[in-house]
Design a protein around this motif. Structure first.
Motif, short mmCIF file in Angstrom:
data_model
loop_
_atom_site.label_atom_id
_atom_site.label_comp_id
_atom_site.label_asym_id
_atom_site.label_seq_id
_atom_site.Cartn_x
_atom_site.Cartn_y
_atom_site.Cartn_z
N VAL A 1 0.86 -1.54 -0.04
CA VAL A 1 -0.06 -0.28 0.19
C VAL A 1 0.94 1.21 0.20
CG1 VAL A 1 -1.97 1.96 1.56
CG2 VAL A 1 -2.10 -0.59 1.41
N PHE B 1 -7.66 7.19 2.57
CA PHE B 1 -7.80 6.20 2.32
C PHE B 1 -6.38 5.16 2.94
CE2 PHE B 1 -11.39 7.84 0.28
CZ PHE B 1 -12.57 6.96 0.77
N TYR C 1 -6.11 2.35 5.38
CA TYR C 1 -6.46 1.08 5.16
C TYR C 1 -4.97 0.45 5.84
CZ TYR C 1 -10.09 1.77 1.44
OH TYR C 1 -10.78 1.63 0.88
N TRP D 1 -5.92 -0.15 9.15
CA TRP D 1 -7.21 -1.97 8.94
C TRP D 1 -5.74 -3.01 9.15
CZ3 TRP D 1 -7.75 -4.92 5.21
CH2 TRP D 1 -8.84 -6.03 6.21
N LEU D 2 -5.27 -3.15 8.10
CA LEU D 2 -3.97 -4.15 7.82
C LEU D 2 -3.18 -4.46 8.71
CD1 LEU D 2 -2.83 -3.44 4.79
CD2 LEU D 2 -4.29 -5.37 5.28
N SER E 1 -12.65 -9.13 8.29
CA SER E 1 -12.69 -9.08 6.76
C SER E 1 -13.51 -7.79 6.56
CB SER E 1 -12.64 -10.35 6.56
OG SER E 1 -14.16 -10.75 6.67
N PRO F 1 -13.46 -4.56 7.18
CA PRO F 1 -12.50 -3.49 6.85
C PRO F 1 -14.27 -2.26 6.65
CG PRO F 1 -11.99 -4.07 4.86
CD PRO F 1 -12.44 -5.09 5.96
N SER G 1 -15.89 1.69 6.98
CA SER G 1 -15.90 2.55 5.53
C SER G 1 -17.14 3.22 5.13
CB SER G 1 -15.37 1.47 4.34
OG SER G 1 -15.04 2.67 3.11
N ILE H 1 -17.29 3.72 2.19
CA ILE H 1 -17.80 3.44 1.34
C ILE H 1 -18.64 1.67 1.50
CG2 ILE H 1 -17.14 4.76 -0.18
CD1 ILE H 1 -14.40 2.72 -0.07
N ALA H 2 -18.71 2.34 2.56
CA ALA H 2 -19.34 0.58 2.84
C ALA H 2 -20.34 0.22 2.60
CB ALA H 2 -19.29 0.47 4.66
N THR I 1 -21.54 0.76 -0.36
CA THR I 1 -21.59 0.18 -1.72
C THR I 1 -21.49 -1.43 -1.81
OG1 THR I 1 -19.84 0.86 -2.44
CG2 THR I 1 -21.52 1.91 -2.93
N LYS I 2 -20.49 -2.32 -0.55
CA LYS I 2 -20.02 -3.26 -0.29
C LYS I 2 -20.71 -4.53 -1.33
CE LYS I 2 -19.69 -6.13 3.31
NZ LYS I 2 -19.34 -6.39 4.69
N GLY J 1 -20.92 -4.32 -6.25
CA GLY J 1 -20.02 -5.22 -7.04
C GLY J 1 -20.80 -5.31 -8.55
N GLU K 1 -17.53 -8.30 -9.62
CA GLU K 1 -16.26 -7.93 -9.12
C GLU K 1 -15.35 -9.03 -9.22
OE1 GLU K 1 -14.88 -4.47 -8.64
OE2 GLU K 1 -16.94 -3.59 -8.67
N GLU L 1 -4.22 -0.63 -4.80
CA GLU L 1 -3.72 -1.75 -4.11
C GLU L 1 -4.93 -1.92 -2.80
OE1 GLU L 1 -1.12 -3.53 -2.56
OE2 GLU L 1 -0.18 -3.54 -4.29
N VAL M 1 -7.73 -3.92 -0.60
CA VAL M 1 -7.50 -3.80 1.09
C VAL M 1 -8.86 -3.55 1.34
CG1 VAL M 1 -6.74 -2.97 2.70
CG2 VAL M 1 -5.16 -3.76 1.00
N SER N 1 -15.37 -2.88 0.05
CA SER N 1 -15.86 -2.04 -0.71
C SER N 1 -15.35 -1.69 -2.58
CB SER N 1 -16.32 -1.01 -0.05
OG SER N 1 -15.65 0.33 -0.23
N SER O 1 -16.01 -1.70 -5.46
CA SER O 1 -16.39 -1.01 -6.40
C SER O 1 -16.62 0.39 -6.64
CB SER O 1 -18.07 -1.51 -6.99
OG SER O 1 -19.08 -0.83 -5.58
#
Lengths: 464, 333
Positions: free
Chosen positions: A62, A421, A425, A428-429, A445, A447, A451, A453-454, A456-457, A460, B40, B102, B106, B109, B111
């Motif tokens: 990252v 971000f 991240y 979080w790692l 798993s 994160p 977040s 933007i969660a 929109t999880k 996809g 995705e 990257e 990680v 989300s 998209s």
């Protein structure tokens, strides 16, 4: 509103380069740490080294990506923002950057591919070798770019004809007077910065009572390294300062807010430099302290800021305060590292909770010192872009101020998003920890759980 | 020496630019094709096919930029301010697509970062096309410095070249997927390859007609005699390669369509070189006008000749290590 193109070009470059330097300061050190873990793993066969190595590789990926993309920007900004500088110095600086690309960038980028994706595909030795090659690549990169920067501070090995630099002696250009000091200082700073990140993460694990074995390993390795490097940095910094005094005395005068060269210089713990009046206000000083540090005698004299015209002085307050910030961090690091070493020796390192708690929160401290140090040396070089030869004001591109202001706003916006971000991240790692077992993955798993933007999880499914 | 060196360097930089266009071309193309994936998971597979290589691919851009600075500082100092906005936009676009690799893995989300990858890849390709178009149209230079305005690049021709670049990278990306992936993506990529190929041919024809009509120096280069006798094979071979590309896609071959796409790019590149040589900054500054001091060019040339074989060697090593197709369901780390 009238836009000043020189000021804006400087602001833009200052912003993009400060953003960039954060990542190399971390990845230079971290790649070396990862390679070290790899070698330990190969030699001992112990699982914790492999776990730690792969844990840090993820964080490295990252950070490295952010370093790469922000670095590409810089290689083009010489032309977009400083085209007259590029014409004047291209003959000398161009090849240094060219060698950086050929000896370092390709090496790093290519072997990084193996480091990130090759664990299951290549033999162990090649995997660890790739880590070592990446680490060496970052070092070579630092070598060339610091040679180029140092040449701008203490130009040598060239001649000027009609405002253009022509090379005479490449060895003198590369190994110009300030280069060895700056290289050593920066490389050590990068390792030290990383050591404090590793210490912080180790301390965090121990406080959280998870990944205890790995946390202890990190803490021991980090403190062992910092206890040597932090005091060493003081010695290198002192030598670097003496070198600067010899070649850029006015920069040193600004670092110490030293106005009158006819008197020995005090060391100001605090002062408010008044650049108009040419003196300091609210001084709190150690009498003759700066003379003692720089001349190694109480009554030593060195040039003051008033010895040159106001237009030839750097911005004193910026340089002065940035230097103090760097010093403060440096002394904190020495104290923290030696204290840690003391607890280690006493056998109480892992149980001294207050110490672990403090260290867990000081991961950022090296970055502050690195940025402050660069502000000292770059602002201290002003008003020159090539010290004593070419003024920054004469180096800009024929681009209107409004255009630069617009792109500066874009950079701030874009880097703001990327940086937020990125930090999020990486954090979080780190929180997820090195345990790659199925349970850890399950619990860690999410994160996206916090977040922005969660939501929109699950979106996809086709983004168009 | 003063005559040869700039020519050799023009060759070196031409090679770097060609390497960049091909190698980053196919991975930018993946970003351009990203919106057409169904999930995705498919995007994971597409990204996996370029993940070990993209960083190295992008390094050719740095070599191109640094190489121009090394060998032709006066051209570098004119071109960069002339294309100030497209260059900065391209760099910012590359920032977003680079970190998307990257961040996308990680973040859970995905998209959001897929979008960043699409936008960054497409915008970078477009900006590169705009810069190319602006170069062909010529840059206003006075006393060796850029003398135009901040929006001189914004012409219909420049925008045409921007779109052409998107189509071109799309073609490289689609044929790459044909070669490097299995399953639904590879099947879909065949159709995408054909669509992009048609678009590319239309754009190539448009540029080939427009430039000689708009720029008399380019018309003279191609259509004066005896030049025409030597140059007519270039469009003829281009047509042949385009046919081959289509044929191999039809025959469901793996690597040949990608190789043909590369050849198509090289021929287009050759056409541009023929149109503009020896100008580095058309229509006023040649490779000789803008060359760095000979000692600088020699110093760097020695290093390039010694180091580039090693660089190419380990690049080949990495492509070899990650040879073969990326299977369905294979993801990033």
């Amino acid at each position: 509103m009238e836009f000043d193109p020189v000021l804006l070009a400087r602001l833009q470059f200052a912003f993009t380069i400060i953003f960039h330097i954060i990542f190399p300061s971390f990845t230079i050190g971290l790649s070396a740490y990862i390679a070290t873990l790899g070698v330990l793993w190969l030699r001992s066969g112990e699982e914790r080294f492999q776990l730690l190595m792969r844990f840090w590789v993820k964080i490295f990926a990252v950070s490295f990506a952010m370093g790469v993309v922000s670095g590409i920007v810089l290689s083009y900004q010489f032309g977009t923002n400083w085209s007259r500088f590029s014409v004047a110095t291209g003959n000398v600086l161009g090849p240094l950057l060219g060698y950086e690309v050929l000896t370092a960038f390709f090496l790093e980028a290519t072997f990084l591919g193996i480091l990130l994706f090759g664990f299951d595909k290549v033999p162990r030795w090649l995997y660890v070798l790739s880590a070592a090659v990446v680490a060496i690549g970052t070092m070579i990169s630092a070598f060339w770019i610091l040679a180029a920067n140092s040449w701008m501070q203490t130009p040598a090995g060239h001649e000027w004809k009609d405002g253009i630099a022509y090379p005479l002696d490449w060895l003198r250009i590369i190994f110009n007077p300030s280069f060895p000091y700056r290289f050593a200082h920066m490389l050590n700073a990068a390792y030290l910065t990383t050591a404090f990140v590793v210490i912080a993460v180790g301390a965090r694990f121990l406080i959280g009572e998870r990944n205890i074995a790995e946390g202890r390993t990190m803490l021991r390795m980090g403190i062992g390294l910092a206890a040597v490097l932090a005091p060493l940095q003081l010695v290198i910094g002192d030598q670097h300062g003496l070198n600067t005094l010899k070649h850029q005395p006015i920069k040193v005068a600004a670092m110490e807010a030293h106005w009158e060269g006819s008197k020995p210089a005090d060391f100001h713990i605090f002062a408010w430099p008044d650049e108009k009046a040419g003196t300091n206000r609210y001084e709190l000083s150690i009498p003759k302290g700066a003379s003692l540090i720089l001349m190694h005698k109480m009554n030593g004299l060195f040039p003051g800021l008033l010895s040159v015209a106001a237009k030839d002085r750097p911005p004193v307050a910026t340089v002065f305060f940035a230097f103090r910030i760097m010093l403060a961090v440096g002394f904190f690091m020495i104290a923290a590292a030696l204290l840690g070493a003391f607890f280690w020796w006493r056998g109480s390192l892992f149980d001294t909770r207050w110490y672990l708690r403090v260290m867990a929160h000081t991961w950022w401290i090296g970055f502050v010192a690195v940025i402050a140090g660069w502000v000292v040396t770059e602002s201290g070089r002003q008003p020159w872009i090539v010290y004593g030869v070419m003024r920054t004001a004469d180096a800009t591109s024929p681009v209107p101020g409004a255009t630069i202001a617009g792109t500066l706003a874009l950079f701030i916006l874009a880097y703001g998003v990327v940086f937020s971000f990125g930090i999020y991240y990486m954090n979080w790692l780190i929180a997820k920890g090195p345990d790659l077992g199925p349970d850890a993955v399950k619990s860690g798993s999410e994160p996206g759980g916090v977040s922005p933007i969660a939501s929109t999880k699950d979106a996809g499914q086709g983004i168009v | 020496m003063e005559w040869y060196l700039p020519l050799i360097w023009a060759g070196v930089i031409g090679t770097a630019v060609a390497m960049y266009v091909i190698m980053d071309g196919f991975d930018l193309g993946i970003g351009i094709l990203f919106p057409f994936a169904r999930s995705e998971t498919e995007r994971d597979q597409m990204m996996r096919s370029i993940a070990p290589f993209w960083d190295g691919n992008e390094t050719w851009l740095v070599l191109g930029g640094a190489g121009l600075f090394v060998a032709f500082p006066r051209a570098y100092a004119v071109i960069m301010p002339a294309f100030y906005l497209p260059v900065i936009v391209m760099l910012l676009a590359l920032v977003f697509r680079g970190i998307a690799f990257e961040f996308r893995t990680v973040s859970h989300s995905k998209s959001g970062w897929s979008w960043a990858f699409v936008a960054g890849s497409t915008l970078a390709a477009f900006a590169q096309g705009v810069i190319l178009g602006g170069m062909i149209q010529g840059i206003k230079v006075e006393n060796g410095a850029y003398a135009g305005g901040p929006y001189d690049w914004a012409t219909p021709f420049g925008l045409l070249c921007g779109l052409a670049m998107i189509a071109g990278y799309g073609l490289l990306g689609a044929t790459w997927l044909v070669m490097k992936t299995e399953g639904a993506i590879a099947v879909r990529a065949r159709g995408q390859s054909k669509a992009c190929l048609i678009a590319v041919l239309v754009f190539m024809a448009a540029v080939s007609l427009w430039t000689p009509l708009a720029e008399p120096r380019i018309a003279e280069r191609w259509f004066s005699l005896p030049n025409f006798y030597y140059l007519w094979p270039v469009p003829a071979v281009t047509a042949l390669v385009a046919f081959g590309c289509w044929y191999w896609i039809e025959k469901e071959r793996d690597a040949p369509p990608f190789l043909a796409a590369i050849a198509l790019f090289m021929l287009g590149f050759l056409g541009l070189v023929i149109s503009n040589f020896p100008y580095l900054v058309p229509p006023s500054l040649t490779v000789w006008d803008t060359a760095a001091a000979p000692s600088s060019q020699i110093f760097m040339l020695v290093g390039t000749l010694l180091l580039l074989p090693f660089v190419l060697g380990y690049i080949v090593l990495v492509y070899w290590l990650f040879r073969g197709k990326v299977r369905e369901g294979e993801s990033y780390h």
